[in-house]
Motif scaffolding. Sequence first.
Motif, PDB file in Angstrom:
ATOM      1  N   TRP A  95       0.841  -1.298  -0.097  1.00  0.00           N
ATOM      2  CA  TRP A  95      -0.009   0.133   0.070  1.00  0.00           C
ATOM      3  C   TRP A  95       0.849   1.295  -0.016  1.00  0.00           C
ATOM      4  O   TRP A  95       0.375   2.429  -0.794  1.00  0.00           O
ATOM      5  N   THR A  96       1.938   1.119   0.709  1.00  0.00           N
ATOM      6  CA  THR A  96       2.941   2.474   0.700  1.00  0.00           C
ATOM      7  C   THR A  96       3.563   2.564  -0.892  1.00  0.00           C
ATOM      8  O   THR A  96       3.589   3.754  -1.149  1.00  0.00           O
ATOM      9  N   SER A  97       3.831   1.474  -1.289  1.00  0.00           N
ATOM     10  CA  SER A  97       4.368   1.474  -2.810  1.00  0.00           C
ATOM     11  C   SER A  97       3.206   2.166  -3.682  1.00  0.00           C
ATOM     12  O   SER A  97       3.701   2.891  -4.448  1.00  0.00           O
ATOM     13  N   VAL A  98       1.955   1.732  -3.652  1.00  0.00           N
ATOM     14  CA  VAL A  98       1.139   2.248  -4.481  1.00  0.00           C
ATOM     15  C   VAL A  98       0.856   3.789  -4.272  1.00  0.00           C
ATOM     16  O   VAL A  98       0.748   4.359  -5.250  1.00  0.00           O
ATOM     17  N   ARG A  99       0.879   4.117  -3.114  1.00  0.00           N
ATOM     18  CA  ARG A  99       0.711   5.509  -2.774  1.00  0.00           C
ATOM     19  C   ARG A  99       1.810   6.312  -3.271  1.00  0.00           C
ATOM     20  O   ARG A  99       1.742   7.468  -3.946  1.00  0.00           O
ATOM     21  N   SER A 100       3.200   5.764  -3.159  1.00  0.00           N
ATOM     22  CA  SER A 100       4.091   6.432  -3.667  1.00  0.00           C
ATOM     23  C   SER A 100       4.397   6.441  -5.168  1.00  0.00           C
ATOM     24  O   SER A 100       4.402   7.493  -5.920  1.00  0.00           O
ATOM     25  N   ILE A 101       3.794   5.531  -5.899  1.00  0.00           N
ATOM     26  CA  ILE A 101       3.673   5.525  -7.309  1.00  0.00           C
ATOM     27  C   ILE A 101       2.620   6.741  -7.815  1.00  0.00           C
ATOM     28  O   ILE A 101       2.899   7.482  -8.744  1.00  0.00           O
ATOM     29  N   ILE A 102       1.527   7.250  -6.978  1.00  0.00           N
ATOM     30  CA  ILE A 102       0.772   8.135  -7.412  1.00  0.00           C
ATOM     31  C   ILE A 102       1.394   9.403  -7.152  1.00  0.00           C
ATOM     32  O   ILE A 102       1.562  10.500  -7.931  1.00  0.00           O
ATOM     33  N   GLU A 103       2.307   9.637  -6.055  1.00  0.00           N
ATOM     34  CA  GLU A 103       3.057  10.839  -5.745  1.00  0.00           C
ATOM     35  C   GLU A 103       4.200  11.144  -6.903  1.00  0.00           C
ATOM     36  O   GLU A 103       4.535  12.015  -7.410  1.00  0.00           O
ATOM     37  N   ARG A 104       4.878   9.980  -7.300  1.00  0.00           N
ATOM     38  CA  ARG A 104       5.959  10.004  -8.130  1.00  0.00           C
ATOM     39  C   ARG A 104       5.384  10.497  -9.489  1.00  0.00           C
ATOM     40  O   ARG A 104       6.089  11.223 -10.312  1.00  0.00           O
ATOM     41  N   GLY A 105       4.502   9.661  -9.952  1.00  0.00           N
ATOM     42  CA  GLY A 105       3.507   9.844 -11.240  1.00  0.00           C
ATOM     43  C   GLY A 105       3.154  11.293 -11.342  1.00  0.00           C
ATOM     44  O   GLY A 105       3.281  11.853 -12.417  1.00  0.00           O
ATOM     45  N   SER A 106       2.632  11.776 -10.323  1.00  0.00           N
ATOM     46  CA  SER A 106       2.187  13.263 -10.144  1.00  0.00           C
ATOM     47  C   SER A 106       3.318  14.211 -10.496  1.00  0.00           C
ATOM     48  O   SER A 106       3.290  15.161 -11.234  1.00  0.00           O
ATOM     49  N   ALA A 107       4.548  13.823  -9.626  1.00  0.00           N
ATOM     50  CA  ALA A 107       5.585  14.696 -10.018  1.00  0.00           C
ATOM     51  C   ALA A 107       6.209  14.554 -11.444  1.00  0.00           C
ATOM     52  O   ALA A 107       6.592  15.602 -12.019  1.00  0.00           O
ATOM     53  N   ILE A 108       6.256  13.223 -11.964  1.00  0.00           N
ATOM     54  CA  ILE A 108       6.583  13.314 -13.325  1.00  0.00           C
ATOM     55  C   ILE A 108       5.912  14.049 -14.140  1.00  0.00           C
ATOM     56  O   ILE A 108       6.502  14.563 -15.129  1.00  0.00           O
ATOM     57  N   LEU A 109       4.497  13.989 -14.200  1.00  0.00           N
ATOM     58  CA  LEU A 109       3.603  14.558 -15.082  1.00  0.00           C
ATOM     59  C   LEU A 109       3.573  15.931 -14.843  1.00  0.00           C
ATOM     60  O   LEU A 109       2.678  16.858 -15.666  1.00  0.00           O
ATOM     61  N   SER A 110       3.824  16.219 -13.519  1.00  0.00           N
ATOM     62  CA  SER A 110       3.470  17.883 -13.040  1.00  0.00           C
ATOM     63  C   SER A 110       2.043  18.132 -13.240  1.00  0.00           C
ATOM     64  O   SER A 110       1.462  19.118 -13.465  1.00  0.00           O
ATOM     65  N   ILE A 111       1.109  17.118 -12.694  1.00  0.00           N
ATOM     66  CA  ILE A 111      -0.407  16.946 -12.785  1.00  0.00           C
ATOM     67  C   ILE A 111      -0.702  16.264 -11.369  1.00  0.00           C
ATOM     68  O   ILE A 111      -0.126  15.442 -10.971  1.00  0.00           O
ATOM     69  N   ASP A 112      -1.668  16.733 -10.613  1.00  0.00           N
ATOM     70  CA  ASP A 112      -2.186  15.869  -9.473  1.00  0.00           C
ATOM     71  C   ASP A 112      -2.897  14.772  -9.909  1.00  0.00           C
ATOM     72  O   ASP A 112      -4.267  14.936 -10.461  1.00  0.00           O
ATOM     73  N   LEU A 113      -2.375  13.575  -9.899  1.00  0.00           N
ATOM     74  CA  LEU A 113      -3.138  12.477 -10.378  1.00  0.00           C
ATOM     75  C   LEU A 113      -4.429  12.042  -9.552  1.00  0.00           C
ATOM     76  O   LEU A 113      -5.151  11.239  -9.747  1.00  0.00           O
ATOM     77  N   SER A 114      -4.391  12.559  -8.400  1.00  0.00           N
ATOM     78  CA  SER A 114      -5.350  12.063  -7.527  1.00  0.00           C
ATOM     79  C   SER A 114      -6.849  12.872  -7.578  1.00  0.00           C
ATOM     80  O   SER A 114      -7.622  12.360  -6.925  1.00  0.00           O
ATOM     81  N   ASN A 115      -6.492  13.750  -8.524  1.00  0.00           N
ATOM     82  CA  ASN A 115      -8.064  14.514  -8.798  1.00  0.00           C
ATOM     83  C   ASN A 115      -8.385  14.451 -10.053  1.00  0.00           C
ATOM     84  O   ASN A 115      -9.337  15.113 -10.511  1.00  0.00           O
ATOM     85  N   ILE A 116      -7.951  13.273 -10.793  1.00  0.00           N
ATOM     86  CA  ILE A 116      -8.397  13.152 -12.460  1.00  0.00           C
ATOM     87  C   ILE A 116      -9.661  12.338 -12.348  1.00  0.00           C
ATOM     88  O   ILE A 116      -9.648  11.274 -11.737  1.00  0.00           O
TER      89      ILE A 116
END
Length: 183
Positions: A95-116
Motif C-alpha cells: 500500500w505504501t508503494s501504491v501511494r508512492s506511485i501516485i506521488e511520483r507519477g504526479s511529480a513526473i507529469l506535473s499534474i495531480d493524479l489524485s484528482n483526475i
Amino acid sequence: GVRTAESAGRIIVEAWLDGRPLTGDELEQPSDLPGAAFKLELTSAEPRELVATTLLDAVAALTDLDQTQRDAAKADQQGKTQDAIEPIRQTVETWTSVRSIIERGSAILSIDLSNIAPAPLAPLIQDLSRDLAALKDALERQDWSRLADCLAYELTERSAQWREALQKLAIRLATGTDGGSPA
C-alpha cells in the motif's frame, strides 16, 4: 543525454555504463575522475506511457495483495499471530508503494493524479489512510478480531476500488484524455 531526452518530451528511465546498470547514487553523484568507460547507454520513455505502465503494475500488485491480506487475516483468526506478521508487513509495504506511485507519477507529469476524473483517487487515499491507521491501532492494541476484519474486509474492498480507479487512470493517461497534453 538527459537534455536531449527532455527536448523530445521524454525522460531517462535507465542508464548502463559498459554493460552494467548505474545505481541511483552513481547517477546523482557522478565521479569527476577520468575513467575507462567505453559505452554509456540511456533508455528513455514517454512520461505518460511510463506512468500508465507503472499504474498497471500497481493494479497487478494489488491483485496479488488480496491473497496476502486474506492469508494474514486467516492466520490471525486461527490465533497464529506470528504467521500473520510477514503478510501484514507485505500489506503495508504494498500500500505504501501504491501511494508512492501516485506521488511520483504526479511529480513526473506535473499534474495531480489524485484528482483526475472519472475516478479521482483523493477520496480513496483518505479512506486508505483511515484503514491503515485502523490496522496499526488494531496491532498496537492486539485486537486480533479487528485486525482480521480490517485485512479481510476493509483493505480487500479498498484494493478492488483502487484497482478500478488505477486502471481508469492508466487508460486516461495512455489515451491523453486526462486534461493534459496527449500521449
